[in-house]
Design a protein around this motif. Structure first.
Motif, PDB file in Angstrom:
ATOM      1  N   ILE A 108      38.546  27.036  67.881  1.00 37.85           N
ATOM      2  CA  ILE A 108      39.013  26.551  66.521  1.00 37.85           C
ATOM      3  C   ILE A 108      37.959  25.124  66.103  1.00 37.85           C
ATOM      4  N   GLY A 109      37.383  25.394  64.827  1.00 39.45           N
ATOM      5  CA  GLY A 109      36.225  24.504  64.593  1.00 39.45           C
ATOM      6  C   GLY A 109      36.988  23.709  63.373  1.00 39.45           C
ATOM      7  N   ILE A 110      37.207  22.571  63.421  1.00 40.50           N
ATOM      8  CA  ILE A 110      37.634  21.586  62.265  1.00 40.50           C
ATOM      9  C   ILE A 110      36.312  20.962  61.759  1.00 40.50           C
ATOM     10  N   LEU A 111      35.821  21.483  60.343  1.00 40.15           N
ATOM     11  CA  LEU A 111      34.714  21.135  59.922  1.00 40.15           C
ATOM     12  C   LEU A 111      34.882  19.899  58.857  1.00 40.15           C
TER      13      LEU A 111
ATOM     14  N   THR B 111      33.368   9.846  68.610  1.00 42.97           N
ATOM     15  CA  THR B 111      34.397  10.097  69.828  1.00 42.97           C
ATOM     16  C   THR B 111      35.119   9.137  70.007  1.00 42.97           C
ATOM     17  N   SER B 112      34.670   7.787  70.112  1.00 43.96           N
ATOM     18  CA  SER B 112      35.381   6.630  70.301  1.00 43.96           C
ATOM     19  C   SER B 112      36.683   6.546  69.356  1.00 43.96           C
ATOM     20  N   SER B 113      36.446   6.748  68.112  1.00 47.92           N
ATOM     21  CA  SER B 113      37.571   6.871  67.113  1.00 47.92           C
ATOM     22  C   SER B 113      38.563   7.832  67.616  1.00 47.92           C
ATOM     23  N   GLU B 114      38.157   9.191  67.900  1.00 51.25           N
ATOM     24  CA  GLU B 114      39.031  10.236  68.392  1.00 51.25           C
ATOM     25  C   GLU B 114      39.637   9.792  69.548  1.00 51.25           C
ATOM     26  N   ALA B 115      38.932   9.104  70.605  1.00 50.66           N
ATOM     27  CA  ALA B 115      39.797   8.586  71.861  1.00 50.66           C
ATOM     28  C   ALA B 115      41.011   7.591  71.478  1.00 50.66           C
ATOM     29  N   ALA B 116      40.452   6.580  70.808  1.00 49.54           N
ATOM     30  CA  ALA B 116      41.564   5.767  70.013  1.00 49.54           C
ATOM     31  C   ALA B 116      42.607   6.343  69.420  1.00 49.54           C
ATOM     32  N   LEU B 117      42.414   7.058  68.691  1.00 52.41           N
ATOM     33  CA  LEU B 117      43.340   7.796  67.875  1.00 52.41           C
ATOM     34  C   LEU B 117      44.530   8.749  68.814  1.00 52.41           C
ATOM     35  N   ALA B 118      43.898   9.375  69.773  1.00 50.94           N
ATOM     36  CA  ALA B 118      44.574  10.119  70.676  1.00 50.94           C
ATOM     37  C   ALA B 118      45.493   9.136  71.274  1.00 50.94           C
TER      38      ALA B 118
ATOM     39  N   LYS C 187      46.576   6.104  70.859  1.00 57.06           N
ATOM     40  CA  LYS C 187      47.553   5.516  69.639  1.00 57.06           C
ATOM     41  C   LYS C 187      48.785   6.448  69.454  1.00 57.06           C
ATOM     42  N   HIS C 188      48.282   7.476  69.320  1.00 60.66           N
ATOM     43  CA  HIS C 188      49.316   8.857  68.995  1.00 60.66           C
ATOM     44  C   HIS C 188      50.182   9.516  70.408  1.00 60.66           C
ATOM     45  N   GLY C 189      49.660   8.813  71.347  1.00 57.38           N
ATOM     46  CA  GLY C 189      50.278   9.272  72.728  1.00 57.38           C
ATOM     47  C   GLY C 189      50.071  10.627  73.216  1.00 57.38           C
ATOM     48  N   LYS C 190      48.770  11.300  72.867  1.00 56.62           N
ATOM     49  CA  LYS C 190      48.202  12.450  73.233  1.00 56.62           C
ATOM     50  C   LYS C 190      47.700  12.129  74.711  1.00 56.62           C
TER      51      LYS C 190
ATOM     52  N   TYR D 115      41.416  12.719  62.482  1.00 54.61           N
ATOM     53  CA  TYR D 115      42.873  12.731  62.529  1.00 54.61           C
ATOM     54  C   TYR D 115      43.424  14.214  62.969  1.00 54.61           C
ATOM     55  N   ILE D 116      42.762  15.095  62.079  1.00 52.35           N
ATOM     56  CA  ILE D 116      43.416  16.483  62.362  1.00 52.35           C
ATOM     57  C   ILE D 116      42.815  17.023  63.762  1.00 52.35           C
ATOM     58  N   ASN D 117      41.828  16.641  64.377  1.00 51.28           N
ATOM     59  CA  ASN D 117      41.188  17.042  65.542  1.00 51.28           C
ATOM     60  C   ASN D 117      42.600  16.534  66.473  1.00 51.28           C
ATOM     61  N   ILE D 118      42.831  15.291  66.469  1.00 51.65           N
ATOM     62  CA  ILE D 118      43.517  14.606  67.459  1.00 51.65           C
ATOM     63  C   ILE D 118      45.060  15.122  67.246  1.00 51.65           C
ATOM     64  N   LEU D 119      45.625  15.044  65.991  1.00 48.28           N
ATOM     65  CA  LEU D 119      46.934  15.567  65.754  1.00 48.28           C
ATOM     66  C   LEU D 119      47.138  16.976  66.181  1.00 48.28           C
ATOM     67  N   SER D 120      46.258  17.631  66.029  1.00 41.85           N
ATOM     68  CA  SER D 120      46.418  19.113  66.142  1.00 41.85           C
ATOM     69  C   SER D 120      46.229  19.411  67.692  1.00 41.85           C
TER      70      SER D 120
END
Length: 156
Positions: A54-57, A101-108, A110-113, A83-88
């Motif tokens: 799955i590619g979130i473009l 990538t750093s924003s994705e890691a922080a979001l992950a 933060k959201h307990g992933k 956000y879509i990448n992480i929450l999905s």
């Protein structure tokens, strides 16, 4: 998750191996979908191993999409797609580091992933460790990474 323009080609080889490992387990790979860096390498590994990708473009078309994406999701939201990448995602594997990538890691985090780091420098790991009381999980090799996932994160 990983940089679109990593400085080290080893990161791309590692990302491709991660994609293969995901596909070999019949799991679905979700990436940023672009024909660049870690997302393209992981997509290639998964696709060539017979997996779904799955590619979130970020844009409003398929332009710049990895050739290895089997399910494109066009968002038109630019970097907000992080956000879509992480929450999905059920599990987030961070392979290398860049601004997105750093924003994705922080979001992950933060959201307990479950957030697992590989091919990330010590100073970067120390930064993320400073943001949480939970132990940052780092793996040098993909075999150890997937052994951990299967033993600790996958429920039958």
């Amino acid at each position: 998750m990983g940089p679109g323009n990593p400085k080290d080609s080893e990161i791309l080889k590692h990302a491709e191996e991660i994609g293969m490992q995901i596909a070999s387990r019949k799991w679905v790979l979700l990436t940023g979908g672009r024909k660049a860096g870690v997302m393209d390498a992981a997509s290639k590994g998964a696709s060539e191993a017979g997996g779904e990708v799955i590619g979130i473009l970020p844009g409003d078309s398929h332009r710049g999409m990895s050739d290895f994406v089997s399910i494109p999701i066009v968002t038109g939201v630019g970097s907000a797609r992080n956000y879509i990448n992480i929450l999905s995602s059920d599990i987030v594997i961070v392979c290398g580091m860049g601004l997105g990538t750093s924003s994705e890691a922080a979001l992950a985090m933060k959201h307990g992933k479950p957030t697992l780091f590989t091919k990330v420098g010590k100073s970067q790991l120390d930064f993320f460790q400073s943001l949480t009381n939970k132990k940052i999980l780092f793996f040098d090799e993909s075999d150890a990474l997937f052994e951990f996932i299967e033993k600790n994160l996958i429920k039958d």
